[in-house]
Design a protein around this motif. Structure first.
Motif, PDB file in Angstrom:
ATOM      1  N   GLN A  91      31.736  32.455  38.828  1.00  0.00           N
ATOM      2  CA  GLN A  91      32.754  32.280  39.875  1.00  0.00           C
ATOM      3  C   GLN A  91      34.160  32.061  39.299  1.00  0.00           C
ATOM      4  O   GLN A  91      35.151  32.125  40.024  1.00  0.00           O
ATOM      5  N   ASP A  92      34.243  31.796  38.006  1.00  0.00           N
ATOM      6  CA  ASP A  92      35.543  31.406  37.421  1.00  0.00           C
ATOM      7  C   ASP A  92      36.453  32.577  37.088  1.00  0.00           C
ATOM      8  O   ASP A  92      37.665  32.423  37.008  1.00  0.00           O
ATOM      9  N   PHE A  93      35.868  33.749  36.866  1.00  0.00           N
ATOM     10  CA  PHE A  93      36.663  34.875  36.376  1.00  0.00           C
ATOM     11  C   PHE A  93      37.791  35.213  37.355  1.00  0.00           C
ATOM     12  O   PHE A  93      37.566  35.382  38.549  1.00  0.00           O
ATOM     13  N   LYS A  94      39.021  35.307  36.826  1.00  0.00           N
ATOM     14  CA  LYS A  94      40.187  35.496  37.695  1.00  0.00           C
ATOM     15  C   LYS A  94      40.574  36.968  37.861  1.00  0.00           C
ATOM     16  O   LYS A  94      41.377  37.310  38.730  1.00  0.00           O
ATOM     17  N   GLY A 146      37.671  36.222  30.774  1.00  0.00           N
ATOM     18  CA  GLY A 146      36.742  37.171  30.156  1.00  0.00           C
ATOM     19  C   GLY A 146      35.378  36.573  29.896  1.00  0.00           C
ATOM     20  O   GLY A 146      34.914  35.703  30.632  1.00  0.00           O
ATOM     21  N   ILE A 147      34.757  37.029  28.813  1.00  0.00           N
ATOM     22  CA  ILE A 147      33.408  36.575  28.485  1.00  0.00           C
ATOM     23  C   ILE A 147      33.412  35.908  27.106  1.00  0.00           C
ATOM     24  O   ILE A 147      33.978  36.443  26.150  1.00  0.00           O
ATOM     25  N   ARG A 148      32.802  34.740  27.055  1.00  0.00           N
ATOM     26  CA  ARG A 148      32.682  34.039  25.776  1.00  0.00           C
ATOM     27  C   ARG A 148      31.256  34.195  25.256  1.00  0.00           C
ATOM     28  O   ARG A 148      30.304  33.788  25.915  1.00  0.00           O
ATOM     29  N   THR A 149      31.154  34.817  24.085  1.00  0.00           N
ATOM     30  CA  THR A 149      29.844  34.910  23.436  1.00  0.00           C
ATOM     31  C   THR A 149      29.798  33.854  22.345  1.00  0.00           C
ATOM     32  O   THR A 149      30.777  33.146  22.106  1.00  0.00           O
ATOM     33  N   MET A 183      38.824  43.374  33.965  1.00  0.00           N
ATOM     34  CA  MET A 183      37.855  43.696  35.019  1.00  0.00           C
ATOM     35  C   MET A 183      36.441  43.476  34.489  1.00  0.00           C
ATOM     36  O   MET A 183      36.138  43.825  33.350  1.00  0.00           O
ATOM     37  N   LEU A 184      35.612  42.897  35.356  1.00  0.00           N
ATOM     38  CA  LEU A 184      34.226  42.621  34.960  1.00  0.00           C
ATOM     39  C   LEU A 184      33.287  43.264  35.979  1.00  0.00           C
ATOM     40  O   LEU A 184      33.408  43.020  37.191  1.00  0.00           O
TER      41      LEU A 184
END
Ligand code: NA7
Length: 539
Positions: free
Chosen positions: A159-162, A366-369, A378-379
């Protein structure tokens, strides 16, 4: 004229869903003289093909084998422009049907069904939509699809992705562009693969987050000229006859030989020809018959395809990551591709294997691995569905004595011929669990014809109560499980075995679809009808 079998009720038949099942059901119900209405959550008809507007969405079955056959006029009038039509053309076809048969006048759009309760004192269903409006009907027909309830990944921070984010099956109607954007996509199933190969063409940068690679093989799409369309149309009767004879309603006939019947040279030449020339599911469905059942045979075939992937992907490490390790070719739904593997040779495309560097969370940016922060504009979630029972579970369906369907199916669904459930009288399902799926419109035409013919029979005999018997349900459920025995497809995690790793309640492998022969299924159901539906409780 036809008598009204439910004068005191709003409708004789309520259909939930205006996808392919729902629109054909409406067509048939009208033809049979029923007072029917379709309730549809979307703002347009088409179901799967209405919702799945993601870039690259298209048929993996030949357009002409997938279309409806019920109207000769439509078969004469509608031309397909590609062997595997894209979603816009498919939706145009569906809208053409709706226009031609004026179907929309009995479809109520933007209406999501919240609950359906059986009223025992009146032998009717009482349906409520999510705006609180109520409807009553004698017969309830669910036409809600088996891949229609999308699921997001169970990753912290979704839900956090802006930035912009979309699930592939809830793609917006307004155009989405990728130029100059850093795009990320999670999921490499049939949907992810169709999307990736398309988005890679224009994205500023595309990062693919892959958990499980798949055995994708070439689709071999191509345009259909006017002349070729005429030739294909002349062949329609033979083409549909072939679908009728085939195990899963597809055009592709099984290879009768086993892999052990042929030499290495012969099998490699066979696969080479299928891989390089075979359209659609041919390599999968017309493979040597033991590849689906025999571990050794399957491994030989899988290894051969792995080499194809190695040949097509320049970076050897990326190639190895794209080769499935834990499941063999054809044991999951085989995705179809066009230059999918070559996309990874482009400088703007990168593969991140999240089994090596797990996703820790989704952030605002974004995405943290475990290794890095991947910044994204965009995701895209190509993360699949709560398959088969998900769309049923999303509604509060209650049968006799308030029994919930969700509870009735706790652990695993149980049905009689995939179309009815004991304890849920007067309810019929098109493409419910334990039905023969395969080439879907072929299955839908059969199921909808069977159900609507049954309703006409009940009306003519003044029958107002129809319920599957527990012994029938027990028999069918056992038969479904028996029919699946020996298939390697049962030994993997996929929506076809009821697994959805994002849903705590979907961690146990089950048999959720009928994998016996489609002609056998039809014969069995035809006999039930010919015998006056005696295997049901009728009143
Ligand atoms: P699928 O086939 O269920 O694929 C979903 C994909 O999303 C699959 O690669 C999953 O990996 C991946 N996924 C799901 N959740 C996650 C999380 N949390 N992290 C990483 N990756 C994830 O759905 P499709 O829409 O592609 O296809 C559905 C059917 O529609 C298809 O069979 C056709 O018949 C049409 P996993 O495999 O679970 O590791």
């Amino acid at each position: 004229g036809k008598t009204n079998s439910a004068p005191d009720l709003d409708y004789e038949v309520l259909v939930i869903g205006a996808g392919l099942s729902g629109i054909f059901a409406l067509y048939r119900l009208r033809e049979l003289g029923f007072r029917a209405r379709v309730l549809e959550a979307g703002s347009g008809a088409g179901g799967t093909w209405y919702w799945n507007r993601y870039p690259g969405a298209r048929f993996d079955s030949e357009s002409y084998s997938y279309q409806f056959t019920f109207s000769q006029e439509v078969l004469n009038e509608w031309d397909w422009t590609e062997h595997f039509a894209g979603q816009p053309e498919i939706l145009a076809y569906i809208n053409f049907l709706c226009d031609k048969f004026d179907l929309r006048s009995d479809i109520q759009f933007d209406t999501k069904v919240a609950s359906a309760h059986f009223d025992q004192s009146n032998n009717c269903w009482r349906v409520t939509d999510d705006a609180g409006k109520q409807y009553s009907c004698r017969w309830l027909l669910t036409a809600i699809g088996f891949l229609s309830a999308p699921t997001l990944p169970n990753i912290p921070g979704v839900q956090d992705f802006k930035g912009e984010s979309h699930h592939t099956s809830r793609w917006p109607k307004q155009p989405v562009t990728f130029e100059g954007k850093r795009v990320g996509i999670i999921g490499t199933g049939a949907t992810g693969i169709q999307s990736i190969q398309e988005i890679a063409k224009t994205a500023g940068h595309l990062t693919v987050f892959q958990r499980t690679p798949n055995w994708a093989v070439p689709l071999h799409n191509g345009p259909i000229s006017k002349e070729e369309m005429a030739v294909i149309r002349d062949d329609y009767p033979a083409l549909f006859e072939r679908c009728r004879k085939s195990y899963m309603n597809f055009l592709h006939m099984p290879e009768t030989r086993a892999l052990s019947d042929v030499s290495q040279e012969e099998r490699e030449a066979f696969w080479e020809n299928q891989y390089e020339n075979g359209r659609g599911f041919r390599l999968w469905l017309s493979n040597y018959r033991d590849v689906a059942f025999d571990r050794e045979a399957n491994k030989i075939c899988s290894d051969w395809i792995a080499d194809k992937i190695r040949q097509r992907v320049n970076d050897p490490e990326t190639a190895e990551r794209l080769i499935p390790r834990n499941h063999g070719f054809g044991t999951k739904r085989v995705p179809m591709e066009t230059n999918y593997y070559e996309a990874y040779n482009q400088p703007n495309v990168r593969l991140v294997d999240v089994t090596e560097t797990p996703i820790e969370c989704i952030t605002e940016t974004g995405i943290r691995t475990s290794k890095e922060d991947v910044g994204l504009d965009m995701l895209i979630y190509a993360t699949g569905f709560d398959a088969v029972t998900g769309a049923f579970d999303a509604m509060d369906i209650r049968g006799i004595d308030g029994l919930r369907l969700k509870d009735r199916w706790e652990g695993s669904p149980r049905t009689y011929v995939g179309m009815t459930v004991d304890g849920f009288p007067n309810m019929f399902m098109s493409m419910g669990p334990h039905q023969s799926y395969g080439n879907i419109p072929r299955s839908i035409e059969y199921a909808v014809n069977w159900i609507t013919d049954a309703l006409a029979y009940f009306r003519d005999k003044d029958i107002t109560y129809v319920e599957a018997k527990p012994e029938g349900v027990g028999m069918w459920t056992e038969h479904v499980i028996d029919a699946a025995k020996g298939s390697l497809a049962n030994e993997v995690d996929s929506w076809m075995t009821g697994i959805n790793k994002n849903l705590p309640g979907k961690q146990k492998r089950i048999i959720n679809r009928y994998t016996g022969s489609a002609p056998g299924f039809r014969k069995f159901c035809d006999e039930i009808a010919a015998d006056g539906y005696k295997t049901f409780k009728l009143n």
